[in-house]
Design a protein around this motif. Structure first.
Motif, short mmCIF file in Angstrom:
data_model
loop_
_atom_site.label_atom_id
_atom_site.label_comp_id
_atom_site.label_asym_id
_atom_site.label_seq_id
_atom_site.Cartn_x
_atom_site.Cartn_y
_atom_site.Cartn_z
N ILE A 1 -3.36 1.21 -4.19
CA ILE A 1 -2.20 1.22 -5.08
C ILE A 1 -0.95 1.29 -4.20
N ALA B 1 -3.38 3.29 -11.50
CA ALA B 1 -2.07 2.67 -11.28
C ALA B 1 -1.19 2.81 -12.51
N THR C 1 0.81 -1.34 -12.37
CA THR C 1 -0.48 -2.00 -12.53
C THR C 1 -0.38 -3.46 -12.10
N THR D 1 -0.21 -3.62 -8.36
CA THR D 1 -1.51 -3.33 -7.75
C THR D 1 -2.41 -4.55 -7.76
#
Length: 401
Positions: free
Chosen positions: A176, A187, A196, A199
């Motif tokens: 992450i 995340a 997110t 990531t």
């Protein structure tokens, strides 16, 4: 009014994806005046009044009035969607924290570590391919950010005329950004959808254009607004739904669904339990792998249901479910998607899942948590890019346990 809407929306659709992402409607207006100055005017000529002139003007006025009302109605529908500002950079996680009981931070074997130099420096994208991250949020405890029970990238591939669904297993062991090694669903807890997206992009090298978020409550309401869903179920899947709804006091009887295996009509709360089904000892077989398959099946079934819908019906649906969805799609981008929805829904649907069955290892952290560590990151990124951009069919092998 419907035709007028189609004409107006078609003009919007003529923008390419570059304009789509920059939220700019392209130029292209042409001066159609003749520009001639050598015409002669007969001042002595008296024009005959056409008996149809006033009728024509009246009809034209009505047409413009109806079209105007239609556009006002359409834009009022767009305003019902929960649109958030696009976030270029994910929020800092310097002050973020997660419940230590939930953390799976720990030592894993060196072969499954993701080293910082492996992070992809450039993101693959295509002007004719749109990637939207669909996030199913589990936020029953009303935290700022819950957990991601579902992470599926919906790809609209206009090159190959396909809709593609790629699931990311929630226990994937990833890096992450600005935080370190963790499960991929953490995340969202650390920074919502922007983190997110960052990531997935940094680990897999794919450009995520936009995201859309639905929590459990909204998912249930959306299915109910749509009149429920008719989906194929096995006998044990029916039993699992019945057991969960009864155990959680959502039904008065242990066997609410009386249907035989096959196509079964589900209400919103029943469909949610099916989408969350990862198996239960003595009730239903399965795992997180089969849960992602069930989630994709729900999406594919909904797409199939709307293939014969009209533009008017699509707009009406957006009006009803819009308030239940949070997205960073702009109103202009939503207009483009709605305008072309009938085309997209005719595309073939294909699916993929990460990690693939031949490229992961079960790893137990020092804290005793089980995670999925990718064996070969080059292969994982290559498989995803081939599937999304190159129309390369890949197996999901959903029988993994």
């Amino acid at each position: 009014m419907q035709n007028k809407q189609k004409i107006c929306l078609y003009c919007v659709f003529m923008a390419d994806k570059k304009d789509f992402r920059q939220n700019n409607i392209p130029d292209g207006y042409t001066d159609i005046s003749s520009g001639r100055t050598d015409h002669k005017v007969n001042k002595n000529r008296t024009k005959k009044k056409s008996p149809f002139k006033n009728i024509f003007i009246s009809l034209l006025s009505v047409v413009f009035l109806v079209a105007g009302i239609g556009m006002v109605y359409y834009y009022s529908i767009l305003n019902s969607v929960n649109v958030v500002a696009e976030t270029t950079n994910p929020p800092s996680v310097s002050d973020a924290s997660i419940d230590s009981s939930d953390s799976v931070l720990g030592t894993v074997s060196a072969s499954s570590e993701y080293h910082s130099e492996m992070i992809h420096s450039g993101l693959t994208n295509d002007s004719n391919v749109l990637n939207i991250l669909l996030i199913g949020e589990d936020n029953r405890h009303e935290a700022e950010h819950g957990r991601t029970d579902t992470m599926i990238v919906l790809t609209i591939d206009n090159n190959n005329k396909e809709l593609k669904l790629t699931s990311f297993m929630r226990d994937l062991w990833v890096n992450i950004p600005d935080f370190g090694m963790e499960r991929i669903n953490v995340a969202y807890t650390l920074g919502g959808a922007p983190r997110t997206v960052a990531t997935i992009e940094s680990n897999f090298g794919i450009d995520i254009d936009r995201y859309a978020i639905v929590d459990f409550s909204s998912f249930t309401k959306i299915i109910d607004v749509l009149g429920g869903i008719d989906i194929e179920l096995t006998d044990e899947e029916i039993d699992y739904i019945n057991w969960q709804t009864w155990k959680n006091n959502q039904a008065d009887t242990r066997y609410e669904i009386q249907s035989a295996p096959g196509i079964v009509h589900l209400k919103g709360r029943q469909a949610l339990w099916h989408a969350r089904n990862r198996g239960q000892d003595g009730i239903c077989s399965g795992s997180d792998f089969t849960r992602t398959q069930r989630q994709r099946n729900v999406l594919k079934t909904l797409m199939e249901d709307f293939r014969d819908a009209s533009l008017t019906q699509i707009i009406s649906i957006v009006n009803e479910v819009g308030p239940l969805i949070t997205t960073d799609l702009s109103y202009y981008e939503i207009t483009v998607l709605v305008a072309n929805a009938l085309t997209y829904l005719k595309y073939d649907v294909s699916e993929f899942r990460l990690p693939s069955d031949d490229n992961f290892s079960d790893v137990t952290t020092s804290g005793g948590a089980r995670v999925l560590a990718v064996n070969d990151w080059g292969k994982a990124r290559g498989d995803l890019l081939d599937f999304v951009f190159n129309d390369q069919p890949l197996s999901t092998d959903t029988d993994s346990e």
